[in-house]
Design a protein around this motif. Structure first.
Motif, PDB file in Angstrom:
ATOM      1  N   PRO A 113       1.635 -62.500  73.415  1.00 62.93           N
ATOM      2  CA  PRO A 113       1.959 -63.927  73.648  1.00 62.93           C
ATOM      3  C   PRO A 113       1.315 -65.049  73.882  1.00 62.93           C
ATOM      4  CG  PRO A 113       3.029 -61.980  74.801  1.00 62.93           C
ATOM      5  CD  PRO A 113       1.938 -61.144  74.482  1.00 62.93           C
ATOM      6  N   MET A 114       0.106 -64.800  74.980  1.00 62.58           N
ATOM      7  CA  MET A 114      -0.813 -65.724  74.905  1.00 62.58           C
ATOM      8  C   MET A 114      -1.801 -66.176  73.364  1.00 62.58           C
ATOM      9  SD  MET A 114      -0.889 -66.226  78.232  1.00 62.58           S
ATOM     10  CE  MET A 114      -2.243 -67.098  78.362  1.00 62.58           C
ATOM     11  N   ALA A 115      -1.595 -65.351  72.636  1.00 65.37           N
ATOM     12  CA  ALA A 115      -2.259 -66.179  70.914  1.00 65.37           C
ATOM     13  C   ALA A 115      -1.317 -66.859  70.286  1.00 65.37           C
ATOM     14  CB  ALA A 115      -2.728 -65.058  70.052  1.00 65.37           C
ATOM     15  N   LEU A 116      -0.116 -66.299  70.686  1.00 61.26           N
ATOM     16  CA  LEU A 116       1.001 -67.113  69.907  1.00 61.26           C
ATOM     17  C   LEU A 116       1.076 -68.393  70.750  1.00 61.26           C
ATOM     18  CD1 LEU A 116       3.921 -64.499  69.974  1.00 61.26           C
ATOM     19  CD2 LEU A 116       2.296 -65.565  68.288  1.00 61.26           C
ATOM     20  N   VAL A 117       1.274 -68.682  71.792  1.00 61.32           N
ATOM     21  CA  VAL A 117       0.852 -69.885  73.007  1.00 61.32           C
ATOM     22  C   VAL A 117      -0.061 -70.649  72.466  1.00 61.32           C
ATOM     23  CG1 VAL A 117       1.205 -70.831  74.817  1.00 61.32           C
ATOM     24  CG2 VAL A 117       2.413 -68.943  74.759  1.00 61.32           C
ATOM     25  N   GLY A 118      -1.277 -70.302  72.305  1.00 62.45           N
ATOM     26  CA  GLY A 118      -2.745 -70.796  72.008  1.00 62.45           C
ATOM     27  C   GLY A 118      -2.686 -71.702  70.551  1.00 62.45           C
ATOM     28  N   GLY A 119      -1.905 -70.842  69.842  1.00 60.87           N
ATOM     29  CA  GLY A 119      -1.656 -71.224  67.778  1.00 60.87           C
ATOM     30  C   GLY A 119      -0.961 -72.411  67.878  1.00 60.87           C
ATOM     31  N   VAL A 120       0.465 -72.224  68.979  1.00 59.56           N
ATOM     32  CA  VAL A 120       1.302 -73.417  68.537  1.00 59.56           C
ATOM     33  C   VAL A 120       0.791 -75.123  69.021  1.00 59.56           C
ATOM     34  CG1 VAL A 120       3.679 -73.984  69.209  1.00 59.56           C
ATOM     35  CG2 VAL A 120       3.912 -71.514  68.691  1.00 59.56           C
ATOM     36  N   LEU A 121      -0.168 -74.775  70.309  1.00 60.19           N
ATOM     37  CA  LEU A 121      -0.613 -75.633  70.817  1.00 60.19           C
ATOM     38  C   LEU A 121      -1.575 -75.797  69.642  1.00 60.19           C
ATOM     39  CD1 LEU A 121      -1.076 -74.809  74.332  1.00 60.19           C
ATOM     40  CD2 LEU A 121       0.654 -76.342  73.451  1.00 60.19           C
ATOM     41  N   LEU A 122      -2.528 -75.331  69.290  1.00 60.87           N
ATOM     42  CA  LEU A 122      -3.522 -75.676  68.395  1.00 60.87           C
ATOM     43  C   LEU A 122      -3.013 -76.297  66.820  1.00 60.87           C
ATOM     44  CD1 LEU A 122      -6.304 -73.220  68.459  1.00 60.87           C
ATOM     45  CD2 LEU A 122      -6.333 -75.394  68.868  1.00 60.87           C
TER      46      LEU A 122
ATOM     47  N   LEU B 101      -7.608 -76.546  55.873  1.00 62.70           N
ATOM     48  CA  LEU B 101      -8.602 -75.671  55.410  1.00 62.70           C
ATOM     49  C   LEU B 101      -9.001 -74.739  57.277  1.00 62.70           C
ATOM     50  CD1 LEU B 101     -11.808 -74.102  56.008  1.00 62.70           C
ATOM     51  CD2 LEU B 101     -12.958 -76.261  57.093  1.00 62.70           C
ATOM     52  N   ILE B 102      -8.292 -75.630  58.441  1.00 61.37           N
ATOM     53  CA  ILE B 102      -7.828 -75.390  59.585  1.00 61.37           C
ATOM     54  C   ILE B 102      -6.272 -74.483  60.220  1.00 61.37           C
ATOM     55  CG2 ILE B 102      -7.768 -76.566  61.686  1.00 61.37           C
ATOM     56  CD1 ILE B 102     -10.074 -78.143  61.296  1.00 61.37           C
ATOM     57  N   VAL B 103      -5.796 -75.174  58.998  1.00 59.61           N
ATOM     58  CA  VAL B 103      -4.520 -74.806  59.668  1.00 59.61           C
ATOM     59  C   VAL B 103      -4.403 -73.116  58.736  1.00 59.61           C
ATOM     60  CG1 VAL B 103      -2.026 -74.704  58.670  1.00 59.61           C
ATOM     61  CG2 VAL B 103      -2.862 -76.962  59.502  1.00 59.61           C
ATOM     62  N   PRO B 104      -4.752 -72.038  58.564  1.00 64.38           N
ATOM     63  CA  PRO B 104      -3.978 -71.451  58.009  1.00 64.38           C
ATOM     64  C   PRO B 104      -5.435 -70.343  58.325  1.00 64.38           C
ATOM     65  CG  PRO B 104      -4.832 -73.028  55.756  1.00 64.38           C
ATOM     66  CD  PRO B 104      -4.374 -73.082  57.054  1.00 64.38           C
ATOM     67  N   LEU B 105      -6.433 -71.020  59.160  1.00 59.92           N
ATOM     68  CA  LEU B 105      -7.349 -69.872  60.559  1.00 59.92           C
ATOM     69  C   LEU B 105      -6.130 -69.420  61.045  1.00 59.92           C
ATOM     70  CD1 LEU B 105     -10.945 -71.387  58.621  1.00 59.92           C
ATOM     71  CD2 LEU B 105     -10.501 -69.632  59.143  1.00 59.92           C
ATOM     72  N   VAL B 106      -5.742 -71.437  61.746  1.00 59.42           N
ATOM     73  CA  VAL B 106      -5.389 -70.706  63.365  1.00 59.42           C
ATOM     74  C   VAL B 106      -4.106 -69.973  63.208  1.00 59.42           C
ATOM     75  CG1 VAL B 106      -3.263 -72.225  64.832  1.00 59.42           C
ATOM     76  CG2 VAL B 106      -6.152 -73.125  63.933  1.00 59.42           C
ATOM     77  N   ILE B 107      -3.376 -70.196  62.064  1.00 54.97           N
ATOM     78  CA  ILE B 107      -2.242 -69.042  61.486  1.00 54.97           C
ATOM     79  C   ILE B 107      -2.613 -67.517  61.533  1.00 54.97           C
ATOM     80  CG2 ILE B 107      -0.734 -68.572  60.567  1.00 54.97           C
ATOM     81  CD1 ILE B 107       0.105 -71.228  59.513  1.00 54.97           C
ATOM     82  N   ALA B 108      -4.000 -67.566  60.221  1.00 54.67           N
ATOM     83  CA  ALA B 108      -4.385 -66.277  60.610  1.00 54.67           C
ATOM     84  C   ALA B 108      -4.989 -65.862  62.131  1.00 54.67           C
ATOM     85  CB  ALA B 108      -5.709 -66.671  59.430  1.00 54.67           C
ATOM     86  N   PHE B 109      -5.482 -66.499  62.888  1.00 57.70           N
ATOM     87  CA  PHE B 109      -5.989 -66.070  64.081  1.00 57.70           C
ATOM     88  C   PHE B 109      -4.991 -65.926  65.690  1.00 57.70           C
ATOM     89  CE2 PHE B 109      -9.575 -66.358  62.015  1.00 57.70           C
ATOM     90  CZ  PHE B 109     -10.601 -65.310  61.952  1.00 57.70           C
ATOM     91  N   THR B 110      -4.043 -66.362  65.017  1.00 56.68           N
ATOM     92  CA  THR B 110      -2.943 -66.646  66.533  1.00 56.68           C
ATOM     93  C   THR B 110      -1.734 -65.442  66.553  1.00 56.68           C
ATOM     94  OG1 THR B 110      -2.684 -68.954  65.917  1.00 56.68           O
ATOM     95  CG2 THR B 110      -4.866 -68.463  67.432  1.00 56.68           C
ATOM     96  N   LEU B 111      -1.138 -66.919  65.559  1.00 56.61           N
ATOM     97  CA  LEU B 111       0.069 -66.327  64.838  1.00 56.61           C
ATOM     98  C   LEU B 111       0.617 -64.884  63.885  1.00 56.61           C
ATOM     99  CD1 LEU B 111       1.569 -69.574  63.878  1.00 56.61           C
ATOM    100  CD2 LEU B 111       1.368 -68.701  66.788  1.00 56.61           C
TER     101      LEU B 111
END
Length: 233
Positions: A26-35, A64-74
Protein backbone atom coordinates in the motif's frame (compact mmCIF):
# COMPACT_ATOMS: atom_id res chain seq x y z
CA UNK A 1 -18.15 -44.71 -25.46
CA UNK A 2 -16.12 -41.53 -25.89
CA UNK A 3 -14.39 -40.36 -29.04
CA UNK A 4 -10.59 -39.82 -29.13
CA UNK A 5 -11.12 -36.05 -29.33
CA UNK A 6 -13.08 -35.85 -26.07
CA UNK A 7 -12.45 -36.95 -22.51
CA UNK A 8 -15.09 -38.02 -20.05
CA UNK A 9 -15.58 -35.69 -17.07
CA UNK A 10 -14.09 -38.31 -14.77
CA UNK A 11 -10.80 -38.38 -16.72
CA UNK A 12 -10.29 -34.61 -16.91
CA UNK A 13 -7.95 -33.02 -14.34
CA UNK A 14 -9.66 -30.94 -11.66
CA UNK A 15 -9.73 -27.21 -12.33
CA UNK A 16 -9.15 -24.89 -9.40
CA UNK A 17 -11.79 -22.16 -9.08
CA UNK A 18 -10.19 -20.42 -6.11
CA UNK A 19 -9.15 -16.84 -6.71
CA UNK A 20 -5.52 -15.84 -6.38
CA UNK A 21 -4.37 -14.05 -3.27
CA UNK A 22 -2.89 -10.72 -4.32
CA UNK A 23 -0.16 -9.07 -2.28
CA UNK A 24 0.86 -5.47 -2.97
CA UNK A 25 2.52 -2.74 -0.93
CA UNK A 26 0.00 0.00 0.00
CA UNK A 27 2.82 2.45 0.74
CA UNK A 28 4.27 1.90 -2.74
CA UNK A 29 0.85 2.47 -4.31
CA UNK A 30 0.33 5.73 -2.42
CA UNK A 31 3.87 6.91 -3.21
CA UNK A 32 3.45 6.03 -6.87
CA UNK A 33 0.20 7.96 -7.22
CA UNK A 34 1.73 11.04 -5.54
CA UNK A 35 4.81 10.88 -7.77
CA UNK A 36 2.67 10.59 -10.90
CA UNK A 37 0.63 13.60 -9.82
CA UNK A 38 3.79 15.67 -9.30
CA UNK A 39 5.36 14.56 -12.59
CA UNK A 40 2.10 15.20 -14.45
CA UNK A 41 1.65 18.64 -12.93
CA UNK A 42 5.22 19.75 -13.68
CA UNK A 43 5.26 18.13 -17.11
CA UNK A 44 1.99 19.54 -18.39
CA UNK A 45 2.88 22.95 -17.00
CA UNK A 46 6.13 22.87 -19.00
CA UNK A 47 4.27 21.66 -22.10
CA UNK A 48 1.70 24.42 -21.95
CA UNK A 49 3.79 27.31 -20.61
CA UNK A 50 7.31 26.45 -21.74
CA UNK A 51 9.18 28.11 -24.60
CA UNK A 52 11.74 26.88 -27.10
CA UNK A 53 13.01 23.38 -26.28
CA UNK A 54 11.38 23.23 -22.85
CA UNK A 55 8.17 21.48 -24.02
CA UNK A 56 10.17 18.84 -25.91
CA UNK A 57 12.44 18.23 -22.93
CA UNK A 58 9.40 17.95 -20.67
CA UNK A 59 7.77 15.47 -23.04
CA UNK A 60 10.90 13.33 -23.24
CA UNK A 61 11.30 13.46 -19.48
CA UNK A 62 7.70 12.34 -18.92
CA UNK A 63 8.04 9.47 -21.41
CA UNK A 64 11.14 8.34 -19.49
CA UNK A 65 9.99 8.91 -15.90
CA UNK A 66 6.33 7.84 -15.94
CA UNK A 67 6.98 4.18 -16.95
CA UNK A 68 9.73 3.93 -14.32
CA UNK A 69 7.46 5.29 -11.57
CA UNK A 70 4.73 2.83 -12.57
CA UNK A 71 7.23 -0.05 -12.78
CA UNK A 72 8.63 0.43 -9.30
CA UNK A 73 5.48 1.49 -7.41
CA UNK A 74 2.16 0.51 -9.02
CA UNK A 75 3.22 -2.54 -11.02
CA UNK A 76 4.82 -4.93 -8.47
CA UNK A 77 2.45 -7.60 -7.15
CA UNK A 78 2.46 -11.22 -6.07
CA UNK A 79 -0.41 -13.50 -7.16
CA UNK A 80 -0.59 -16.70 -5.12
CA UNK A 81 -2.94 -19.32 -6.54
CA UNK A 82 -3.62 -22.91 -5.67
CA UNK A 83 -1.35 -24.17 -8.45
CA UNK A 84 1.27 -21.48 -9.01
CA UNK A 85 2.94 -18.34 -7.78
CA UNK A 86 3.10 -15.41 -10.20
CA UNK A 87 5.52 -12.60 -9.40
CA UNK A 88 5.12 -9.30 -11.21
CA UNK A 89 8.32 -7.32 -10.67
CA UNK A 90 9.26 -3.98 -12.29
CA UNK A 91 10.69 -5.47 -15.49
CA UNK A 92 9.76 -9.16 -15.39
CA UNK A 93 6.84 -11.50 -14.73
CA UNK A 94 7.83 -14.86 -13.25
CA UNK A 95 5.47 -17.83 -13.07
CA UNK A 96 6.43 -20.64 -10.72
CA UNK A 97 4.30 -23.75 -10.23
CA UNK A 98 4.37 -24.67 -6.55
CA UNK A 99 6.07 -27.93 -7.51
CA UNK A 100 9.07 -25.94 -8.77
CA UNK A 101 9.46 -23.80 -5.64
CA UNK A 102 12.22 -25.01 -3.31
CA UNK A 103 11.78 -22.42 -0.55
CA UNK A 104 10.73 -18.90 0.38
CA UNK A 105 13.45 -16.91 2.15
CA UNK A 106 13.26 -13.79 4.29
CA UNK A 107 16.37 -11.80 5.07
CA UNK A 108 17.04 -8.24 4.04
CA UNK A 109 14.65 -9.00 1.15
CA UNK A 110 11.94 -11.57 0.54
CA UNK A 111 12.66 -13.99 -2.28
CA UNK A 112 11.59 -17.27 -3.85
CA UNK A 113 14.15 -19.96 -4.57
CA UNK A 114 13.31 -22.31 -7.43
CA UNK A 115 14.46 -25.92 -7.48
CA UNK A 116 16.88 -24.96 -10.24
CA UNK A 117 18.65 -22.66 -7.76
CA UNK A 118 17.43 -19.41 -9.35
CA UNK A 119 16.29 -16.70 -6.93
CA UNK A 120 13.50 -14.22 -7.60
CA UNK A 121 12.91 -11.21 -5.40
CA UNK A 122 9.40 -10.27 -4.29
CA UNK A 123 9.33 -6.53 -4.98
CA UNK A 124 5.77 -6.08 -3.71
CA UNK A 125 6.57 -7.70 -0.34
CA UNK A 126 9.45 -5.54 0.94
CA UNK A 127 11.17 -6.29 4.23
CA UNK A 128 10.78 -3.65 6.94
CA UNK A 129 13.34 -4.06 9.71
CA UNK A 130 11.51 -1.36 11.67
CA UNK A 131 8.24 -3.30 11.46
CA UNK A 132 10.04 -6.46 12.56
CA UNK A 133 11.51 -4.63 15.56
CA UNK A 134 8.11 -3.24 16.56
CA UNK A 135 6.47 -6.66 16.25
CA UNK A 136 9.21 -8.21 18.37
CA UNK A 137 8.75 -5.49 21.00
CA UNK A 138 5.00 -6.19 21.10
CA UNK A 139 5.68 -9.90 21.51
CA UNK A 140 8.22 -9.31 24.28
CA UNK A 141 5.94 -6.85 26.11
CA UNK A 142 2.98 -9.23 25.88
CA UNK A 143 5.10 -12.06 27.30
CA UNK A 144 6.27 -9.81 30.14
CA UNK A 145 2.70 -8.78 30.92
CA UNK A 146 1.58 -12.40 30.94
CA UNK A 147 4.46 -13.42 33.22
CA UNK A 148 3.69 -10.54 35.59
CA UNK A 149 0.02 -11.30 35.89
CA UNK A 150 -1.14 -8.57 33.53
CA UNK A 151 -1.92 -4.96 34.20
CA UNK A 152 -4.93 -2.69 34.32
CA UNK A 153 -7.33 -3.11 31.46
CA UNK A 154 -7.14 -0.42 28.82
CA UNK A 155 -9.22 0.36 25.82
CA UNK A 156 -7.50 1.14 22.53
CA UNK A 157 -8.20 1.80 18.91
CA UNK A 158 -7.09 -0.63 16.24
CA UNK A 159 -5.15 0.44 13.18
CA UNK A 160 -4.77 -1.12 9.77
CA UNK A 161 -1.33 -2.54 9.03
CA UNK A 162 0.47 -2.26 5.71
CA UNK A 163 -0.85 -5.62 4.48
CA UNK A 164 -4.10 -5.73 6.41
CA UNK A 165 -2.87 -6.46 9.96
CA UNK A 166 -4.57 -4.80 12.89
CA UNK A 167 -3.04 -2.92 15.76
CA UNK A 168 -4.13 -1.24 18.95
CA UNK A 169 -3.91 -2.05 22.64
CA UNK A 170 -5.16 -5.15 24.35
CA UNK A 171 -6.72 -5.74 27.74
CA UNK A 172 -3.34 -5.87 29.45
CA UNK A 173 -2.28 -2.49 28.10
CA UNK A 174 0.31 -4.04 25.74
CA UNK A 175 -0.07 -3.36 22.01
CA UNK A 176 -2.46 -5.92 20.54
CA UNK A 177 -0.96 -5.88 17.06
CA UNK A 178 0.41 -8.96 15.34
CA UNK A 179 3.47 -10.60 16.86
CA UNK A 180 5.10 -10.66 13.40
CA UNK A 181 5.65 -7.93 10.82
CA UNK A 182 3.05 -7.70 8.06
CA UNK A 183 5.40 -8.86 5.30
CA UNK A 184 6.61 -11.76 7.46
CA UNK A 185 2.97 -12.83 7.84
CA UNK A 186 2.64 -12.72 4.04
CA UNK A 187 5.66 -15.01 3.72
CA UNK A 188 4.13 -17.37 6.30
CA UNK A 189 0.98 -17.59 4.16
CA UNK A 190 3.02 -18.32 1.04
CA UNK A 191 4.99 -21.02 2.87
CA UNK A 192 1.73 -22.59 4.01
CA UNK A 193 0.53 -22.67 0.40
CA UNK A 194 3.83 -24.21 -0.71
CA UNK A 195 3.64 -26.90 1.95
CA UNK A 196 0.01 -27.69 1.11
CA UNK A 197 0.19 -27.54 -2.70
CA UNK A 198 3.82 -28.36 -3.54
CA UNK A 199 3.10 -32.01 -4.35
CA UNK A 200 -0.26 -31.47 -6.04
CA UNK A 201 -0.56 -32.88 -9.56
CA UNK A 202 -1.96 -29.63 -10.94
CA UNK A 203 0.86 -27.60 -9.35
CA UNK A 204 3.62 -29.04 -11.55
CA UNK A 205 5.19 -27.53 -14.65
CA UNK A 206 7.99 -25.25 -15.79
CA UNK A 207 9.13 -21.87 -14.54
CA UNK A 208 8.31 -19.08 -17.00
CA UNK A 209 9.95 -15.66 -17.20
CA UNK A 210 8.61 -12.86 -19.39
CA UNK A 211 10.21 -9.45 -19.82
CA UNK A 212 7.87 -6.47 -19.40
CA UNK A 213 8.39 -4.85 -22.79
CA UNK A 214 5.40 -2.61 -22.13
CA UNK A 215 7.58 -0.90 -19.53
CA UNK A 216 10.99 -1.29 -21.16
CA UNK A 217 10.00 0.05 -24.61
CA UNK A 218 8.63 3.48 -23.55
CA UNK A 219 11.44 3.91 -21.05
CA UNK A 220 14.06 3.36 -23.75
CA UNK A 221 12.15 5.63 -26.14
CA UNK A 222 12.10 8.42 -23.58
CA UNK A 223 15.79 7.96 -22.80
CA UNK A 224 16.75 8.06 -26.50
CA UNK A 225 14.61 11.14 -27.16
CA UNK A 226 16.03 12.93 -24.14
CA UNK A 227 19.59 12.06 -25.15
CA UNK A 228 19.01 13.39 -28.67
CA UNK A 229 17.55 16.63 -27.36
CA UNK A 230 20.43 17.17 -24.93
CA UNK A 231 23.01 16.36 -27.62
CA UNK A 232 21.57 18.81 -30.16
CA UNK A 233 21.61 22.07 -28.25
Amino acid sequence: MTTPDHQSPESQPPVSTAKDRIYRSPMALVGGVLLLLVVGWLGFDALSQGHGRAPWLALAGMILIVPLVIAFTLRPAVFAGEDRLRIRNPFRVIGLPWGEVASLRSGYSNEVVAKSGRKYQLWSVPVSLRARKKAEMRKTRAAAEAAGGGGPARRGLGGLGAFGGTGGTGATGAPAGPSRADTDQVMDELRELLQRRGDAETAQGEVTVRWAYEVIAPTLAGAVLLAILLATK
